[in-house]
Write a protein that holds these residues in place. Structure first.
Motif, short mmCIF file in Angstrom:
data_model
loop_
_atom_site.label_atom_id
_atom_site.label_comp_id
_atom_site.label_asym_id
_atom_site.label_seq_id
_atom_site.Cartn_x
_atom_site.Cartn_y
_atom_site.Cartn_z
N ARG A 19 44.95 41.54 30.30
CA ARG A 19 45.15 42.46 29.17
C ARG A 19 44.15 42.17 28.06
NH1 ARG A 19 50.72 41.55 30.54
NH2 ARG A 19 50.87 39.90 28.96
N ARG A 20 43.88 40.89 27.84
CA ARG A 20 42.91 40.54 26.81
C ARG A 20 41.51 41.01 27.21
NH1 ARG A 20 41.76 34.62 23.97
NH2 ARG A 20 40.01 35.34 22.71
N ARG A 60 50.05 39.50 42.20
CA ARG A 60 49.69 39.57 43.62
C ARG A 60 48.30 38.98 43.84
NH1 ARG A 60 49.50 45.38 45.95
NH2 ARG A 60 51.77 45.21 45.77
N ALA A 61 47.43 39.13 42.84
CA ALA A 61 46.07 38.59 42.94
C ALA A 61 46.01 37.11 42.57
CB ALA A 61 45.13 39.39 42.04
N GLY A 62 47.13 36.54 42.14
CA GLY A 62 47.10 35.15 41.68
C GLY A 62 46.41 35.02 40.34
N LEU A 63 46.54 36.05 39.50
CA LEU A 63 45.91 36.05 38.19
C LEU A 63 46.98 36.11 37.10
CD1 LEU A 63 43.05 38.63 38.92
CD2 LEU A 63 42.80 36.15 38.72
N LEU A 64 46.62 35.64 35.92
CA LEU A 64 47.53 35.64 34.78
C LEU A 64 47.40 36.95 34.02
CD1 LEU A 64 46.80 31.99 33.56
CD2 LEU A 64 48.67 32.77 35.04
N PRO A 65 48.45 37.75 33.95
CA PRO A 65 48.32 39.11 33.40
C PRO A 65 47.92 39.15 31.93
CG PRO A 65 50.63 38.57 33.85
CD PRO A 65 49.79 37.50 34.49
N GLU A 66 48.32 38.15 31.13
CA GLU A 66 47.98 38.22 29.71
C GLU A 66 46.48 38.15 29.48
OE1 GLU A 66 49.46 33.89 30.43
OE2 GLU A 66 49.78 35.92 31.23
N HIS A 67 45.77 37.44 30.33
CA HIS A 67 44.32 37.33 30.15
C HIS A 67 43.60 38.58 30.67
CE1 HIS A 67 44.64 33.31 28.62
NE2 HIS A 67 45.41 33.00 29.63
N ALA A 108 33.92 38.29 31.55
CA ALA A 108 33.89 37.20 32.54
C ALA A 108 34.72 36.01 32.08
CB ALA A 108 32.45 36.77 32.79
N ASN A 109 34.67 35.68 30.79
CA ASN A 109 35.50 34.60 30.28
C ASN A 109 36.98 34.90 30.46
OD1 ASN A 109 33.24 33.18 29.48
ND2 ASN A 109 33.47 33.61 27.31
N ASP A 110 37.37 36.13 30.18
CA ASP A 110 38.78 36.49 30.32
C ASP A 110 39.22 36.45 31.78
OD1 ASP A 110 39.23 36.86 27.58
OD2 ASP A 110 38.53 38.93 27.65
N LEU A 111 38.38 36.92 32.70
CA LEU A 111 38.77 36.85 34.11
C LEU A 111 38.83 35.41 34.58
CD1 LEU A 111 39.57 38.11 36.74
CD2 LEU A 111 37.15 38.53 37.25
#
Length: 593
Positions: free
Chosen positions: A65-66, A56-63, A426-429
């Motif tokens: 989780r990381r 919904r946020a337009g984000l990749l869930p695997e990252h 921050a890198n993961d987000l």
């Protein structure tokens, strides 16, 4: 006045700000365009927050989780002691909080044993785990609230950004500070030294007198030096100007209107079980012998000022900080409440320190700081850190926000060093924000590894007839100067490589010549169209070489739609399966994000 101004529509942002703040400091300008990385959209956003899935946020869930996995690694030795006893992580984009995760312990140690350099733990039954709602001593993140209160007064015409502080507080002008301005306090260019132990002065009046008597260590406006004294001085101005104490201003002007119920100075004793503990404060590492600090402000000067100070003392939780961040990304509004106008937020997110590269600073906010913003850093990314282990990062380019609240001085400040957990988060987000390929389903991605070299090499081409060109789509965002992407060519089988100059153009902007064949820094996070004239050779191989240093990285680089052609026809086309199969990738991968 700083040099090297950034231009917007003919006038520099500095000129726009100065013009807006003339005639008593009242803001009179309307919103102005700031390119793709604008702090606020032309329209008024009313976005409010709710929890929701990454999609919904337009984000990749695997990252995302990381992000949690990486944060948990710092609960162990990093490198010798835990960086924090625990933390609360919050990340989102738009109106969706896609990650809100507590890790570790809010209260773990009752003391620090300096002889063995170990923490003395509470019994297991008395330790308190982190929760989503754990409240933290924000330390210097408090400076953002003081700055916002100041900008409110500027907006209302009661405070002039370019006025001398002494025009409001005549005694402040002693010891060579008569020319220090409000802007210099907000941007840490006043000349104040970093810190003074005000807590050694027994009375409030004597503490204030020490500030008034403090002489600048550099002429005002000539150097950047981060100093708590700037925001304490601004507190004195605000309290004099409004006739209200700073904690009252905070409640009436910010936390009340925005509904921040867990944000305040001097939290009541009833909050203590939900507050993260900080340090076993004793000499010699602390200026005051207080034992375990838990539920009271950690900073010695703020404590000596009664817990209410312009530089430190605010307590809050991750959700309230996210609301504050969302308010600013909305242009000063959250739901029905407005605490700033959009043009005021624009000034807070504008670099006033162009004379001091590397120390970019808006009004209160730090800008473009890879050392804790990691790959979220852009020239418009705004944020702040706190000594206790707190941080807030806002990226207007992607409309994303990150809150990392850790109790990193628990049990002692010497256990923590650097900002590695903040950078990792921050890198993961940043990686969770997808970069859509320019054509098709995948594009070549350099990765985001530090201290690395990645190469993407095309097969040898016959360009001996002359007039050959390479065309492709290019996207890059790197740590400026330290990390670079270079286009190179070899005609001798790889014994020597030479840079290939190229032209890069983006929608709505004039083409940019790259005579060194390289790019570094911020490109606007948009795809660019690249054209390069190729040297004439019977066996010319081309490669992209991406190099990073050992410290910080940006979002990386992407290459797509590679095509080489000459007057005789197409020499290479990535769209052809046979040609694509001959690309040699070392460190580069095909990415569908």
């Amino acid at each position: 006045m700083a040099t090297g101004e950034q231009h917007t529509g003919g006038l520099t942002r500095r000129q726009l700000g100065a013009g807006a703040l003339a005639l008593g400091g009242a803001l009179t300008i309307g919103p102005f365009a700031a390119g793709p990385a604008a702090a606020v959209a032309p329209g008024v956003r009313r976005t409010t927050l709710r929890h929701g899935p990454a999609e919904r946020a337009g984000l990749l869930p695997e990252h995302l989780r990381r992000l949690v996995t990486d944060a948990e690694a710092f609960l162990g030795p990093s490198p010798r002691h835990p960086w924090y006893a625990g933390a609360v992580l919050l990340a989102g984009r738009g109106g969706t909080v896609a990650l809100h995760e507590p890790i570790g312990m809010a209260v773990r140690y009752r003391a620090y044993d300096e002889t063995t350099d170990t923490g003395v733990e509470f019994p297991a039954a008395e330790q308190i785990p982190m929760t989503r709602g754990t409240v933290f001593d924000l330390a210097s993140v408090s400076k953002l609230f003081t700055s916002l209160l100041a900008v409110q007064q500027i907006e209302r015409g009661r405070l002039d950004l370019e006025a001398a502080v002494a025009s409001y507080l005549p005694e402040f002008g002693r010891a060579g500070k008569q020319e220090v301005t409000i802007r210099q306090l907000l941007t840490h260019t006043s000349g104040f030294r970093a810190w003074v132990p005000l807590y050694t002065s027994p009375t409030y009046e004597e503490k204030v007198r020490r500030i008034y008597d403090e002489a600048p260590v550099s002429p005002p406006g000539t150097a950047y030096l981060y100093s708590d004294l700037n925001l304490i001085s601004l507190q004195l101005v605000l309290e004099h100007l409004t006739g209200r104490a700073l904690d009252t201003l905070l409640r009436e002007e910010i936390t009340g209107p925005l509904g921040l119920r867990r944000t305040r100075y001097n939290p009541p004793a009833s909050w203590r079980p939900s507050i993260a503990a900080t340090e076993d404060a004793r000499a010699p590492w602390s200026g005051l012998d207080r034992g375990l600090v838990w539920g009271e402000v950690h900073d010695e000067n703020a404590f000596s000022l009664g817990g209410v100070a312009g530089h430190a003392g605010v307590f809050s939780d991750a959700w309230d900080l996210a609301v504050l961040g969302r308010t600013l990304l909305n242009g000063g509004r959250y739901g029905r409440a407005r605490v700033l106008r959009p043009e005021s937020v624009e000034l807070m997110f504008t670099d006033f320190n162009t004379a001091f590269p590397g120390d970019e600073h808006g009004l209160g906010f730090e800008l473009y700081q890879h050392w804790y913003m990691g790959a979220m850093a852009t020239p418009r990314t705004a944020g702040h850190t706190g000594f206790t282990g707190t941080s807030l990062v806002l990226d207007p380019t992607t409309d994303s926000f990150l809150v990392v609240l850790g109790n990193s001085v628990h049990p002692v400040r010497t256990w923590r060093s650097g900002s590695a957990p903040r950078v990792a988060a921050a890198n993961d987000l940043a990686r969770a924000v997808p970069v859509r390929p320019a054509r098709g389903r995948t594009a070549w991605f350099s990765g985001m590894a530090s201290a690395a070299t990645a190469t993407l090499t095309l097969p040898a081409l016959d360009t001996s007839a002359g007039g050959a060109q390479l065309r492709c789509a290019l996207w890059w965002d790197t740590e400026p100067g330290a990390d670079a992407l270079v286009l190179e060519a070899t005609g001798d089988g790889g014994a020597t490589w030479q840079p290939v100059p190229f032209t890069a153009s983006r929608p709505g902007a004039a083409p940019q010549e790259r005579p060194a064949g390289s790019v570094s820094g911020f490109s606007g996070r948009l795809w660019h169209r690249l054209t390069a004239a190729l040297p004439a050779a019977r066996g010319l191989a081309l490669r992209w070489r991406y190099t990073t240093d050992r410290l910080y990285v940006g979002r990386g680089a992407y290459v797509d739609a590679l095509r080489a052609e000459s007057a005789d026809g197409v020499l290479f086309d990535e769209a052809r399966r046979a040609d694509a199969a001959r690309i040699e990738a070392v460190g580069w991968t095909r990415s569908a994000d």
